[in-house]
Design a protein around this motif. Structure first.
Motif, PDB file in Angstrom:
ATOM      1  N   ASN A  68       0.796  -1.274   0.027  1.00  0.00           N
ATOM      2  CA  ASN A  68      -0.165  -0.091  -0.058  1.00  0.00           C
ATOM      3  C   ASN A  68       0.864   1.368  -0.033  1.00  0.00           C
ATOM      4  O   ASN A  68       1.563   1.414   0.893  1.00  0.00           O
ATOM      5  N   LEU A  69       0.618   2.095  -0.846  1.00  0.00           N
ATOM      6  CA  LEU A  69       1.351   3.283  -1.233  1.00  0.00           C
ATOM      7  C   LEU A  69       1.334   4.240  -0.025  1.00  0.00           C
ATOM      8  O   LEU A  69       2.180   5.115   0.228  1.00  0.00           O
ATOM      9  N   GLN A  70       0.318   4.061   1.032  1.00  0.00           N
ATOM     10  CA  GLN A  70       0.136   4.818   2.013  1.00  0.00           C
ATOM     11  C   GLN A  70       1.222   4.631   3.142  1.00  0.00           C
ATOM     12  O   GLN A  70       1.601   5.597   3.921  1.00  0.00           O
ATOM     13  N   SER A  71       1.823   3.456   3.145  1.00  0.00           N
ATOM     14  CA  SER A  71       2.775   3.221   4.124  1.00  0.00           C
ATOM     15  C   SER A  71       4.063   4.010   3.713  1.00  0.00           C
ATOM     16  O   SER A  71       4.830   4.399   4.789  1.00  0.00           O
ATOM     17  N   PHE A  72       4.324   4.519   2.565  1.00  0.00           N
ATOM     18  CA  PHE A  72       5.335   5.317   2.447  1.00  0.00           C
ATOM     19  C   PHE A  72       5.237   6.690   2.656  1.00  0.00           C
ATOM     20  O   PHE A  72       5.859   7.694   3.209  1.00  0.00           O
ATOM     21  N   LEU A  73       3.536   7.243   2.364  1.00  0.00           N
ATOM     22  CA  LEU A  73       3.290   8.613   2.561  1.00  0.00           C
ATOM     23  C   LEU A  73       3.291   9.020   4.294  1.00  0.00           C
ATOM     24  O   LEU A  73       3.195   9.968   4.504  1.00  0.00           O
ATOM     25  N   GLU A  74       3.339   7.840   5.017  1.00  0.00           N
ATOM     26  CA  GLU A  74       3.459   8.230   6.430  1.00  0.00           C
ATOM     27  C   GLU A  74       4.834   8.480   6.944  1.00  0.00           C
ATOM     28  O   GLU A  74       5.064   8.774   8.163  1.00  0.00           O
ATOM     29  N   LEU A  75       5.691   8.458   5.908  1.00  0.00           N
ATOM     30  CA  LEU A  75       7.157   8.815   6.329  1.00  0.00           C
ATOM     31  C   LEU A  75       7.333  10.226   6.113  1.00  0.00           C
ATOM     32  O   LEU A  75       7.405  10.754   4.921  1.00  0.00           O
ATOM     33  N   LYS A  76       6.879  11.034   6.898  1.00  0.00           N
ATOM     34  CA  LYS A  76       6.969  12.533   6.783  1.00  0.00           C
ATOM     35  C   LYS A  76       8.024  13.179   6.186  1.00  0.00           C
ATOM     36  O   LYS A  76       7.768  14.351   5.695  1.00  0.00           O
ATOM     37  N   LYS A  77       9.168  12.654   6.452  1.00  0.00           N
ATOM     38  CA  LYS A  77      10.537  13.520   6.002  1.00  0.00           C
ATOM     39  C   LYS A  77      10.648  13.152   4.559  1.00  0.00           C
ATOM     40  O   LYS A  77      11.790  13.429   3.958  1.00  0.00           O
ATOM     41  N   LEU A  95       1.478  -1.676  -6.354  1.00  0.00           N
ATOM     42  CA  LEU A  95       1.218  -0.849  -5.531  1.00  0.00           C
ATOM     43  C   LEU A  95      -0.230  -0.339  -5.324  1.00  0.00           C
ATOM     44  O   LEU A  95      -0.779  -0.155  -6.417  1.00  0.00           O
ATOM     45  N   LEU A  96      -0.651  -0.506  -4.171  1.00  0.00           N
ATOM     46  CA  LEU A  96      -2.185   0.059  -3.849  1.00  0.00           C
ATOM     47  C   LEU A  96      -2.205   1.395  -3.648  1.00  0.00           C
ATOM     48  O   LEU A  96      -1.449   2.073  -2.737  1.00  0.00           O
ATOM     49  N   THR A  97      -3.156   2.028  -4.641  1.00  0.00           N
ATOM     50  CA  THR A  97      -3.032   3.685  -4.356  1.00  0.00           C
ATOM     51  C   THR A  97      -4.116   4.217  -3.366  1.00  0.00           C
ATOM     52  O   THR A  97      -4.216   5.448  -3.480  1.00  0.00           O
ATOM     53  N   ASN A  98      -5.029   3.180  -2.705  1.00  0.00           N
ATOM     54  CA  ASN A  98      -6.039   3.701  -2.001  1.00  0.00           C
ATOM     55  C   ASN A  98      -5.375   4.360  -0.774  1.00  0.00           C
ATOM     56  O   ASN A  98      -4.711   3.631   0.152  1.00  0.00           O
ATOM     57  N   GLU A 132      -4.298   3.562 -12.430  1.00  0.00           N
ATOM     58  CA  GLU A 132      -4.687   5.158 -12.394  1.00  0.00           C
ATOM     59  C   GLU A 132      -3.780   5.984 -12.058  1.00  0.00           C
ATOM     60  O   GLU A 132      -2.571   5.413 -11.217  1.00  0.00           O
ATOM     61  N   PHE A 133      -3.864   7.256 -12.218  1.00  0.00           N
ATOM     62  CA  PHE A 133      -3.005   7.985 -11.427  1.00  0.00           C
ATOM     63  C   PHE A 133      -3.457   8.528 -10.174  1.00  0.00           C
ATOM     64  O   PHE A 133      -4.500   8.553  -9.449  1.00  0.00           O
ATOM     65  N   PRO A 134      -2.216   8.176  -9.032  1.00  0.00           N
ATOM     66  CA  PRO A 134      -2.515   8.193  -7.790  1.00  0.00           C
ATOM     67  C   PRO A 134      -3.173   9.310  -7.329  1.00  0.00           C
ATOM     68  O   PRO A 134      -2.501  10.477  -7.623  1.00  0.00           O
ATOM     69  N   SER A 135      -4.161   9.457  -6.459  1.00  0.00           N
ATOM     70  CA  SER A 135      -4.970  10.673  -6.329  1.00  0.00           C
ATOM     71  C   SER A 135      -4.238  11.532  -5.377  1.00  0.00           C
ATOM     72  O   SER A 135      -4.131  13.000  -5.375  1.00  0.00           O
ATOM     73  N   PHE A 136      -3.094  11.112  -4.529  1.00  0.00           N
ATOM     74  CA  PHE A 136      -2.355  11.663  -3.359  1.00  0.00           C
ATOM     75  C   PHE A 136      -1.489  12.816  -4.227  1.00  0.00           C
ATOM     76  O   PHE A 136      -1.070  14.118  -3.812  1.00  0.00           O
ATOM     77  N   LEU A 137      -1.162  12.562  -5.803  1.00  0.00           N
ATOM     78  CA  LEU A 137      -0.582  13.685  -6.470  1.00  0.00           C
ATOM     79  C   LEU A 137      -1.171  15.056  -6.653  1.00  0.00           C
ATOM     80  O   LEU A 137      -0.617  15.915  -6.845  1.00  0.00           O
TER      81      LEU A 137
END
Length: 1023
Positions: free
Chosen positions: A464-473, A486-489, A511-516
Motif C-alpha cells: 500500500n502506497l500509504q505506508s510510504f506516505l506516512e514517512l513525513k520526511k 502498489l495499491l493507491t487507496n 490510474e493516476f495516484p490521487s495523492f498527487l
C-alpha cells in the motif's frame, strides 16, 4: 638606624616600586591612531563569517583609558608602543587605503585583520611603514588587485597569510617574493592568482613549517625537494590542475609532515614505498590526480592518519591488508579507481571510521562479511563494487549510519528485516541489484528517512502506497523497475509528505495516484510502463506546476487529455515523455524551458505548431511514428544550435527539408525518413560537424549524391534509400572524406555509372576496427543537469537495413557494424577487387544493378561478412571458392546472373538453399540437382565462355587440327584431333584434365580467375 632615616628609606622603596613596577600606558598618538582607524569602518555582521566573530573595536572609546587594555591590542611592556593588533573576525566593513591611521603604528610586529570586509580594496602601499612586522594576516578580508611591491619590504616577516582574497601575485612575482622574504616560516597564499611555476628556491627555506598554495593557478613541475624540507608540517597544493609532479622516492624517516593535500592537481606516477616514512601524518588527500599503480604496503605505517582520500585516480591491484593498521582513521575515500581483488577483511579493524567509500572500483566478486565493527560509521558507500551474496545481518550494528549506499552491485536475497533498527538513516540507495522478496515493513519505522531508492531490483509483492506516505520526511522515493503492485487507496486522514522525486514506473498502477493532487513541490515524476489508461485528468496539470522538471508517462495506455491547456503549465519542465501510448489529437505545446520532448509511437496528428520555434534549449525532439502532416517549419534548422537529436520519421510530412542549418550546428542524429519530403538535401547540413547519423530514406528527394557530406568528421551512418537520387557518384574530394562512415545505404534510387571504388579506398572505418569506443551501440549523449539533478540520458540510434532478404529494423545500432547497400540502382561495370579491403563489412548488397565481370576473389577476405547479395546482375564466371572461408556468412544470394561452374562446398555453403543460386543455368553442385562432371548432362552451349576461354578456342582454330602440349622434363606429348575438341562435352573434359595437369605443374593461370585455357596455351607456346 634612626627613625628619620628609616622613614626616608621606606618612601624611596615605595617610590621605586611605583615608578619601576608600573606598566607603561599606551602612547597618546598611537591611541588616537587606533580610534581614528576604528572610526573609518562600520560594524556589519555580514563582514565576518566565523561563528566566533564579535566586534572587538566596539569597546574602544575616547574615554576608555589605556588603549593597551583594549580588545585585540597588545603593547610593549617597556615602551608602551602598540606591537600587536588582532582584529580577526571583528565585523569591520569599509575600504582601506594608505591614509589609514593604522600605518602610523610603526612598532607593530603582528597584524591580523583576517575575516573582515574591506570591500575589494587593494592592499595599501602604506603597508611599508610597518617594517617591523613578523606576522601579517589579511586572509579572507575581501581584498583585490595586485599584491604591492611594498609588501616585499617587510623583510622580517615570518608569517604571511593573504589567502581567500581576489589578489594577483604577478608584478612582483612569486620568485621576487621568496627572494625578499627569506625569513618566512609560514606562507599562506591560497586563492592568490600566481599563474607561474613554483620556484625551486623554495626548497632552500629550511625553517618553513607551513606552505599553502592551493588554487593559485600554478603550472609546471613542482620541485620534489620541497617535500624533504626538515620542518615542513603542512603542505597544500590542491586545486592547481596544471601543476604536475611526483612524490619523492626517498623520504627521511619520521618526517614531521602532518597534513598533505595534492587534490585536483596533475601529480602522476606511483605512490612510493617511502610514503610510509611520513609516520606522523594525520591528513593525506591526493584525490582527483593522475596517480596510478599499486597502493604500497607501507601505507599501513601511517598509523596516525585520521583522513585518507584517494578519490578518482587510477590506482589498481588489491588494497593491501595493511590498511587495517590505520586504526585511527575517521575518513577513508577510495572511490573511482581501478582497485581489484577482494575488499580486505582487515577493514573490520577500522572501528573509528565515520566515513567510508569504496564505490566505483573493479573488485572481484565479494561480500560484506567485514561490515559491522565500524559502529561509528555515519556514511557508507559501496556502490558499483561488484558485491555479491546477501546483505549481512551485521549491518544492524551500524546504529549511527545516516547515508547507506549499496547500489549497482549483484547483491541478492532480501533486504534485512532489521534495517528498521537503523533509526538515524536519512538516505538508502539499494537500486540496480538482484534483491528480491517484499519490502520489509520495518523500513517504515525509519522516521528520519528522506531518500529511498530501491529501483531496478526484483522486489515483489503488493504494497500500500500509504505506508510510504506516512514517512513525513520522505521527499525522494524510487520504486521503478521491480515486480511490485502498489495499491493507491490512501486514507483521507493521511497528509502525505511533499515529494521532490517520485519514481513509480513498472508498479502495476492502473490510474493516476490521487495523492498527487497536492504535490506542488514535485520535481521528478516517473509513471512509465504501467497500466494507466484513458485520458490524463485535468487536475493533473496542477501537479508541481512551478517545480516539475521531469515527467515520464511513456508505455501506458493513455488516449488523450482532459482540458489540455494551450501550453503545458509546468514552467520549469525540461524532460517530457509520452512515448508508446495511444494518444490522439494535436501535439501538447511545451513551455520554453523544454530540453527533451518525446511523443513517439502515438496517433497524434496535425502540424508542428509555431511555438516549437521558441525552444531555444531543446536537445531532443522525437515525434516519430505518428500521423503528423503539413510542412516542416523552417525554424527546425535554426533549433540545431542546441538540438542534438531530431527524429520525425514515419509521419506524413510534405514539402522540403528545412534549408538553413547554422554554422554552430549541434545535430548528432537526424532521422526524417518515411515521409513525403521532396526537393534537394540542404547543403548547409555540411555545417553540422557533430552529425553521426543522417537518415533521409523513403522520401521523394530528387538530388545527386551529396558528396559534400564527406567533410563531416563524425558521420557514421548515412541512409538515403528509396528516394530519387540520380547521376554518377563520382570521386571523393579529399582522402579524409567519409573516413568515419560505417553504414551507407543508397538502395532503391536511380544512381548510374560504376561502383564508387574511389570511395572504397577512403572508407577507413570499414577497414580498421575502432578500439577506442566505450559503448556497444551508437548513441547521442543527451545528458543534462541543473543545480539539483543530473540526467544521464543516451538516445540510441536506429536504422532500417535490408538483411536476410527483408527490411530489418535495428532499434540499437551496433557500434561495430559496417554496411554497404547500393542495391536497386543502375550501376554498371565490374565489382572492384578493392572491396576486399573493407574487412569489417557485415552486410554487402549490390543486387538489382547492371554489374558485369567476375565475382572478385577478394570478397573472401571480408571475414566478418554475414550477408552478401549480388543477385540480379550480369556477373559471369565462377563463384570463387575463397567465399567458403566466410564462417559468419548467414545470407548469400547470387541468383539471376550468368555464373557457371561448381558451387563451393563446405562451411556455410552447406546451409544455403536453391533460391541463393537460381537463374544461373551454368552452376552445378549442391544444393542444385545438377551434378558437376556428369556425362549424362550435356554442357549447355548457351553458357558463354569467359573471355580467356574464347581466346583459347580461337588459338585452337588458328593452329590447325592438333594441339601439342610438351611437359617439362617428363616429355609428355598429347595429340588431340580438331573434331574432338569441338564437341562441347569433350571440350569441357579436356579443360578439366588439362587444367588439373597444368595446376600440378604450378601453372596457376591468372590471379583473378585461377586456371584458364589461354594461360596454359601461353605456357605451352613459350616452351
Amino acid at each position: 638606624m634612626d627613625s628619620a632615616f628609616q622613614l626616608t628609606l621606606l618612601h624611596l622603596l615605595v617610590l621605586f616600586s611605583l615608578v619601576c613596577g608600573a606598566k607603561p600606558l599606551c602612547l597618546p598618538d598611537e591611541r588616537t591612531a587606533l580610534l581614528q582607524f576604528k572610526q573609518s569602518f562600520i560594524i556589519h555582521e555580514s563582514a565576518s563569517t566565523s561563528p566566533y566573530a564579535y566586534p572587538k573595536t566596539q569597546s574602544w572609546k575616547q574615554s576608555g583609558g589605556d588603549c593597551c587594555s583594549w580588545n585585540g591590542v597588545a603593547c610593549d611592556n617597556n615602551t608602551g608602543h602598540v606591537i600587536g593588533l588582532n582584529l580577526i573576525s571583528s565585523y569591520l566593513y569599509g575600504s582601506i587605503n594608505s591614509s589609514t591611521t593604522l600605518f602610523r603604528l610603526a612598532h607593530l610586529r603582528s597584524l591580523n585583520l583576517a575575516d573582515n570586509s574591506f570591500i575589494y580594496s587593494e592592499i595599501p602601499s602604506g603597508i611599508r611603514n610597518l617594517s617591523r612586522l613578523t606576522l601579517l594576516d589579511l586572509s579572507y578580508s575581501h581584498l583585490s588587485g595586485q599584491v604591492p611591491w611594498e609588501i616585499l619590504e617587510l623583510s622580517m616577516l615570518e608569517v604571511l597569510d593573504l589567502s581567500g582574497n581576489s589578489l594577483k601575485l604577478w608584478k612582483p612575482g612569486f620568485r621576487s617574493l621568496l627572494h625578499k622574504l627569506s625569513n618566512l616560516k609560514e606562507l599562506y597564499l591560497a586563492d592568490v592568482k600566481i599563474s607561474s611555476s613554483v620556484p625551486s628556491l623554495l626548497a632552500n627555506f629550511s625553517s618553513l613549517t607551513v606552505l599553502n598554495l592551493s588554487n593559485c593557478e600554478l603550472r609546471g613541475e613542482f620541485p620534489t625537494g620541497i617535500f624533504e624540507l626538515p620542518s615542513l608540517a603542512f603542505l597544500s597544493l590542491e586545486l592547481n590542475q596544471e601543476l604536475s609532479g611526483t612524490l619523492p622516492d626517498k623520504v627521511p624517516e619520521n618526517h614531521p609532515l602532518l597534513i598533505l593535500s595534492l587534490a585536483s592537481t596533475s601529480f602522476s606516477g606511483q605512490l612510493p614505498e617511502s610514503i610510509g616514512n611520513f609516520s606522523s601524518m594525520e591528513h593525506l588527500d591526493i584525490s582527483n590526480c593522475r596517480l596510478s599503480g599499486k597502493l604500497p604496503y607501507s601505507i599501513g605505517n601511517l598509523t596516525q592518519l585520521k583522513h585518507l582520500d584517494l578519490f578518482s585516480n587510477n590506482f589498481s591491484g588489491p588494497i593491501p591488508s595493511s590498511i587495517g593498521n590505520l586504526n585511527q582513521l575517521e575518513f577513508l575515500e577510495f572511490s573511482e579507481n581501478k582497485f581489484s581483488g577482494q575488499i580486505p577483511s582487515s577493514l573490520a579493524n577500522l572501528t573509528l571510521l565515520d566515513y567510508l567509500s569504496l564505490a566505483a572500483n573493479s573488485f572481484d566478486q565479494g561480500n560484506l562479511s567485514w561490515i559491522g565493527t565500524q559502529t561509528k560509521l555515519t556514511y557508507l558507500d559501496l556502490s558499483s563494487t561488484n558485491l555479491t551474496a546477501q546483505i549481512p545481518s551485521s549491518l544492524q550494528n551500524l546504529t549511527q549510519i545516516t547515508y547507506l549506499y549499496l547500489s549497482s552491485n549483484k547483491l541478492n536475497g532480501r533486504i534485512p528485516p532489521r534495517i528498521g533498527s537503523l533509526t538515524k538513516l536519512i538516505e538508502i540507495k539499494f537500486y540496480e541489484n538482484n534483491l528480491s522478496g517484499p519490502i520489509p515493513y520495518s523500513i517504515f519505522k525509519l522516521r528520519n528517512l528522506e531518500l529511498l531508492y530501491l529501483h531496478a531490483n526484483q522486489l515483489n509483492g503488493a504494497l500500500n502506497l500509504q505506508s510510504f506516505l506516512e514517512l513525513k520526511k520522505l521527499t525522494r522515493l524510487e520504486l521503478s523497475g521491480n515486480n511490485l503492485s502498489l495499491l493507491t487507496n490512501v486514507s483521507n486522514n493521511v497528509v502525505p509528505p511533499k515529494f521532490k522525486l517520485l519514481g513509480l514506473s513498472s508498479c502495476n498502477l492502473t490510474e493516476f495516484p490521487s495523492f498527487l493532487r497536492g504535490q506542488d513541490e514535485l520535481e521528478i515524476l516517473k509513471l512509465a510502463d504501467n497500466k494507466i489508461h484513458g485520458q490524463i485528468p485535468s487536475w493533473f496539470w496542477g501537479v508541481g506546476e512551478q517545480t516539475l522538471q521531469y515527467l515520464d508517462l511513456g508505455l501506458n495506455s493513455l488516449t488523450g487529455f482532459q482540458n489540455l491547456p494551450a501550453v503545458l503549465p509546468w514552467t520549469s519542465l525540461t524532460d517530457f515523455n509520452l512515448e508508446f501510448n495511444m494518444l490522439k489529437g494535436s501535439l501538447p505545446r511545451p513551455p520554453p524551458s523544454i530540453s527533451s520532448y518525446r511523443v513517439a509511437n502515438n496517433h497524434l496528428s496535425g502540424e508542428i505548431p509555431p511555438i516549437f520555434c521558441n525552444l531555444s534549449s531543446i536537445l531532443v525532439l522525437d515525434l516519430s511514428n505518428n500521423n503528423m502532416t503539413g510542412m516542416l517549419p523552417p525554424c527546425l534548422a535554426s533549433l540545431a544550435e542546441s538540438l542534438e537529436v531530431l527524429n520525425l520519421q514515419s509521419n506524413h510530412f510534405t514539402g522540403t527539408i528545412p534549408p538553413t542549418y547554422p554554422k554552430n550546428c549541434w545535430l548528432a542524429m537526424m532521422d526524417i525518413s518515411r515521409n513525403q519530403l521532396q526537393g534537394r538535401i540542404p547543403r548547409s547540413l555540411a555545417h553540422c560537424n557533430q552529425l553521426e547519423e543522417l537518415i533521409l530514406g523513403n522520401n521523394l528527394i530528387n538530388d545527386s549524391f551529396p558528396y559534400w557530406l564527406g567533410g563531416l568528421p563524425k558521420l557514421k551512418v548515412l541512409s538515403l534509400r528509396s528516394n530519387r537520387l540520380h547521376g554518377v557518384i563520382g570521386k571523393p574530394q579529399t582522402k579524409s572524406d567519409f573516413s568515419k562512415l560505417q553504414v551507407i545505404d543508397l538502395s532503391n534510387n536511380r544512381l548510374t555509372g560504376k561502383l564508387p571504388f574511389e570511395y572504397f579506398n577512403v572508407w577507413n572505418a570499414m577497414k580498421i576496427a575502432n578500439t577506442s569506443s566505450l559503448s556497444q551501440y551508437m548513441f547521442a549523449n543527451t545528458s543534462s543537469q541543473n543545480k539539483n539533478y543530473a540526467w544521464y540520458a543516451y538516445y540510441n540510434y536506429t536504422v532500417t537495413l535490408a538483411n536476410k532478404g527483408r527490411d530489418l529494423r535495428y532499434e540499437k545500432v551496433p557500434d561495430s557494424i559496417a554496411v554497404i547497400d547500393l542495391s536497386s540502382n543502375e550501376f554498371e561495370g565490374e565489382i572492384p577487387e578493392s572491396i576486399g579491403d573493407l574487412k569489417l563489412i557485415r552486410i554487402l548488397n549490390f543486387s538489382n544493378n547492371n554489374l558485369a565481370g567476375r565475382v572478385p576473389f577478394s570478397l573472401g577476405e571480408i571475414s566478418n561478412l554475414e550477408s552478401l547479395d549480388i543477385s540480379r546482375n550480369n556477373l559471369q564466371g565462377k563463384i570463387p571458392p575463397q567465399l567458403s572461408k566466410l564462417n559468419f556468412l548467414a545470407t548469400f544470394n547470387v541468383s539471376y546472373n550468368q555464373l557457371a561452374g561448381p558451387i563451393p562446398q563446405g562451411a556455410q555453403f552447406n546451409t544455403f538453399n536453391n533460391d541463393s543460386f537460381e537463374g544461373n543455368s551454368g552452376l552445378c553442385g549442391y544444393p542444385l540437382s545438377k551434378k558437376c562432371g556428369n556425362p549424362g548432362v550435356p554442357f549447355s552451349p548457351a553458357t558463354p565462355l569467359a573471355p580467356d576461354e574464347d581466346e583459347g578456342m580461337w588459338r585452337v582454330m588458328k593452329f590447325g587440327w592438333t594441339i601439342v602440349l610438351t611437359g617439362y622434363g617428363a616429355g609428355l606429348i598429347v595429340g588431340i584431333s580438331l573434331g574432338w575438341i569441338f564437341d562441347p562435352w569433350k571440350y569441357a573434359c579436356f579443360r578439366n584434365v588439362i587444367g588439373k595437369w597444368a595446376l600440378s605443374k604450378g601453372w596457376n593461370g591468372s590471379r583473378r580467375e585461377g586456371f584458364s585455357l589461354t594461360s596454359v596455351w601461353k605456357k605451352v607456346s613459350q616452351n
